[in-house]
Write an enzyme that holds these catalytic residues in place. Structure first.
Site, PDB file in Angstrom:
ATOM      1  CB  ALA A  66      50.403  26.289  41.374  1.00 46.29           C
ATOM      2  N   GLY A 111      45.840  24.019  41.177  1.00 46.28           N
ATOM      3  CA  GLY A 111      46.593  23.172  40.252  1.00 46.28           C
ATOM      4  C   GLY A 111      46.453  21.690  40.568  1.00 46.28           C
ATOM      5  CD  GLU A 114      44.044  24.601  37.341  1.00 44.93           C
ATOM      6  OE1 GLU A 114      44.972  24.843  38.144  1.00 44.93           O
ATOM      7  OE2 GLU A 114      43.676  25.410  36.486  1.00 44.93           O
ATOM      8  CD  GLU A 134      43.081  28.058  41.035  1.00 46.07           C
ATOM      9  OE1 GLU A 134      41.877  28.016  41.366  1.00 46.07           O
ATOM     10  OE2 GLU A 134      43.647  27.146  40.406  1.00 46.07           O
TER      11      GLU A 134
END
Ligand code: CAA
Length: 260
Positions: A66, A111, A114, A134
């Site tokens: 992200a 992300g 993911e 993260e």
């Protein structure tokens, strides 16, 4: 269709979607999400398209996570009230019933890992690196990583990766069942195209049902999963493609699919 952060190409029945922010290692910001939702929505609605591939531009990254720069100043209330990250699962997993493959060509972190795990399966280049780092940012996975990674590789490796932030290379990822196959970096797209073309040539309704029943293994207990599988099998026996598929086998020819 042209987008700010992705490119989309159709190759016969295969839609190739490429994350296209190479300078930011294809970091996933809100615009990427909007663009992907639109592109996957078109893919899902277009009957001529039977399989999709998602990959990253550049040699270095599928997606490095992200977008940290977008998240750094955002107040917690906005994350919570906007239900930040919810749309990734609702629009790219739940809403896409047709098959899609992640072709991971480098870093798939946070992300990015993911997102790759949202695909029906991952093909990895031999320089792919997976991780959920993260924790180093004072947070934790937020797009499903703690759940999908744990289901894929088991508690020990998932816990180690989340707690230490270490990356897993492609070979280890294959051994750990995170990826379906590792291929030489330069051959990744060709291999992904070959897999996608194989899937695209299958009876489309059966492809959706196969995907749905494998996914059910992650949502249900064994008994319910087996009943769900049997019911979908029984429904497929009523399809025109079942009649055609079995006739084609007996007549030693290729099937011609109606998708019904
Ligand atoms: N968000 C925003 N920008 C990013 C980014 C990210 N996740 N990852 C890399 N970039 C940017 C860098 O800031 C840099 O931009 P500038 O040139 O403008 O400085 C550019 O991409 C190239 O990156 P690096 O210079 O860092 O490249 P490197 O080769 O030295 O390192 C890397 C590569 C190890 C992948 C490193 O970039 C890195 O650690 N990235 C962050 C990985 C990460 O923490 N991901 C998780 C994000 S949080 C998340 O995803 C939450 C969630 O659960 C969904």
């Amino acid at each position: 269709m042209s987008y700010e952060t992705i490119t989309v190409e159709q190759h016969d029945a295969v839609t190739l979607i490429t994350l296209n922010r190479p300078k930011a290692l294809n970091a996933l910001n809100s615009q990427v999400l909007d663009d992907l939702i639109d592109a996957f929505g078109h893919y899902e609605a277009d009957d001529s398209q039977r399989c999709a591939i998602l990959t990253g531009s550049g040699d270095k990254a599928f997606a490095a996570g992200a977008d940290i720069k977008e998240m750094s100043d955002k107040p917690a209330a906005d994350f919570y009230l906007d239900d930040f990250f919810a749309k990734w699962t609702s629009h790219l997993v739940k809403a896409v019933r047709k098959p899609w493959i992640a072709a991971v060509n480098g870093f798939a972190l946070g992300g990015g890992c993911e997102l790759a795990m949202m695909a029906d399966f991952i093909l990895a280049s031999d320089n792919a690196k997976f991780g959920q780092p993260e924790i180093k940012l004072g947070v934790a996975p937020g797009m499903g990583g703690s759940q999908r990674l744990t289901r894929a590789v088991g508690k020990a490796k998932a816990m180690e990766m989340c707690l230490t932030g270490r990356m897993m290379g492609a070979e280890e990822a294959e051994r750990a069942n995170l990826v379906a196959r590792v291929v030489p970096h330069d051959e990744l797209l060709d291999e992904a195209m070959k897999s996608a073309a194989l899937i695209a040539a299958m009876p489309p309704m059966a492809a959706v049902a196969n995907k749905e029943m494998v996914n059910a293994a992650f949502e249900t207990g064994l008994d319910q999963g087996i009943i769900f599988e049997r019911r979908l099998f029984q429904i497929l026996t009523a399809s025109e493609d079942k009649v055609e598929g079995m006739a084609a086998f007996i007549e030693k020819r290729e099937g011609k699919w109606k998708g019904r």
